[in-house]
Design a protein around this motif. Structure first.
Motif, mmCIF file in Angstrom:
data_model
loop_
_atom_site.group_PDB
_atom_site.id
_atom_site.type_symbol
_atom_site.label_atom_id
_atom_site.label_comp_id
_atom_site.label_asym_id
_atom_site.label_seq_id
_atom_site.Cartn_x
_atom_site.Cartn_y
_atom_site.Cartn_z
ATOM 1 N N THR A 60 0.857 -1.188 0.000
ATOM 2 C CA THR A 60 0.000 0.000 0.000
ATOM 3 C C THR A 60 0.891 1.235 0.000
ATOM 4 O OG1 THR A 60 -1.750 -1.147 1.224
ATOM 5 C CG2 THR A 60 -1.791 1.266 1.252
ATOM 6 N N LYS A 80 0.677 5.398 -0.236
ATOM 7 C CA LYS A 80 -0.182 6.585 -0.205
ATOM 8 C C LYS A 80 0.667 7.833 -0.008
ATOM 9 C CE LYS A 80 -4.094 4.101 1.892
ATOM 10 N NZ LYS A 80 -5.023 4.049 3.068
ATOM 11 N N VAL A 93 -3.043 7.857 -4.350
ATOM 12 C CA VAL A 93 -2.859 6.464 -3.951
ATOM 13 C C VAL A 93 -2.368 5.651 -5.142
ATOM 14 C CG1 VAL A 93 -3.974 4.393 -3.041
ATOM 15 C CG2 VAL A 93 -4.683 6.646 -2.226
ATOM 16 N N CYS A 98 -1.878 2.433 -7.425
ATOM 17 C CA CYS A 98 -2.695 1.240 -7.663
ATOM 18 C C CYS A 98 -2.327 0.566 -8.981
ATOM 19 C CB CYS A 98 -4.177 1.594 -7.649
ATOM 20 S SG CYS A 98 -5.263 0.153 -7.780
ATOM 21 N N SER A 122 3.117 0.572 3.309
ATOM 22 C CA SER A 122 2.831 -0.474 4.287
ATOM 23 C C SER A 122 2.629 -1.808 3.575
ATOM 24 C CB SER A 122 1.599 -0.112 5.122
ATOM 25 O OG SER A 122 0.465 0.084 4.301
ATOM 26 N N TRP A 123 2.870 -2.883 4.297
ATOM 27 C CA TRP A 123 2.743 -4.232 3.754
ATOM 28 C C TRP A 123 2.561 -5.197 4.921
ATOM 29 C CZ3 TRP A 123 7.029 -1.236 4.150
ATOM 30 C CH2 TRP A 123 8.078 -1.712 4.957
ATOM 31 N N ASN A 136 4.305 -2.359 -5.664
ATOM 32 C CA ASN A 136 3.235 -1.626 -6.334
ATOM 33 C C ASN A 136 3.913 -0.677 -7.313
ATOM 34 O OD1 ASN A 136 0.633 -0.679 -6.967
ATOM 35 N ND2 ASN A 136 0.014 -0.670 -4.808
#
Length: 212
Positions: A53, A55, A61, A63, A80-81, A190
């Motif tokens: 994630t 942000k 964000v 994606c 974060s993960w 990501n």
């Protein structure tokens, strides 16, 4: 009593099957997106299993290949993960499309590199390369910005030069870096895309980011 136990067992199996399907679908989605956008094999040979994630304070964000304005990604993002307690991680962000996707002769540009991250507390990690937001040259199209997370074997010593200036960040290879320190394949990742159109090249902020 037997019927109740049998019913509970069937329900438990059904829930487990659903969880397995959801997990498999998530793994498949990450692998497919990394391959579809060429992150595999341009950056790494194998896609991570989990999605990280990412942000930005601006509200942007990340994606799996979505397009973000470079102006919204100039401040260090929150990453974060699924981190394990007591484990250390390395977090990286690179651009494999520098100076352009068509002629990436400077691949890869090292935008950010933090090692010895305890859990997913990136701010408590050891910064090897300070964060440098996306600054794709105007008119070169969409650049990919890839964020990867590696699990370390423990707290490690990194004999790398601490990078600050842009000119020293080119020709980096996150895969070679991971191989050098025995990090294996990334456990999470990501990515997004960003570009500066020719018209936006006149914006003072963009010019300052590009050193013009």
């Amino acid at each position: 009593m037997f019927r109740i136990l049998r019913c509970l067992l069937i329900c438990s199996i059904a829930v487990s099957m659903v969880n397995i399907r959801v997990f498999t679908r998530a793994m498949s989605t990450v692998a497919k997106s990394f391959s579809a956008f060429g992150v595999v094999p341009d950056v790494i040979p194998v896609a991570p299993k989990d999605l990280a994630t990412v942000k930005y304070p601006s509200g942007a964000v990340v994606c799996q290949g979505n397009v973000l304005s470079p102006i919204k990604a100039q401040v260090i993002p929150q990453v974060s993960w699924k981190a394990s307690p007591g484990k250390y991680y390395t977090v990286a962000m690179i651009d494999p499309d520098t100076p352009s996707p068509e002629v990436p002769k400077f691949r890869e540009f090292n935008h950010w590199l933090v090692a010895n991250v305890p859990g997913d507390n990136v701010t408590a990690g050891e910064t090897l390369t300070t964060y440098f937001g996306p600054t794709p040259p105007p008119g070169t199209g969409l650049h990919r910005y890839v964020v990867l997370v590696y699990q370390q074997t423990g707290k490690l010593y990194f004999d790398e030069s601490r990078l600050i200036f842009a000119v020293t960040r080119i020709w980096f290879s996150i895969h070679k870096f991971a191989t050098k320190y025995g990090l294996g394949t990334p456990i999470a990742g990501n990515f997004y895309q960003s570009e500066v159109s020719l018209g936006l090249g006149k914006v003072p902020l963009i010019n300052s980011l590009l050193g013009r």
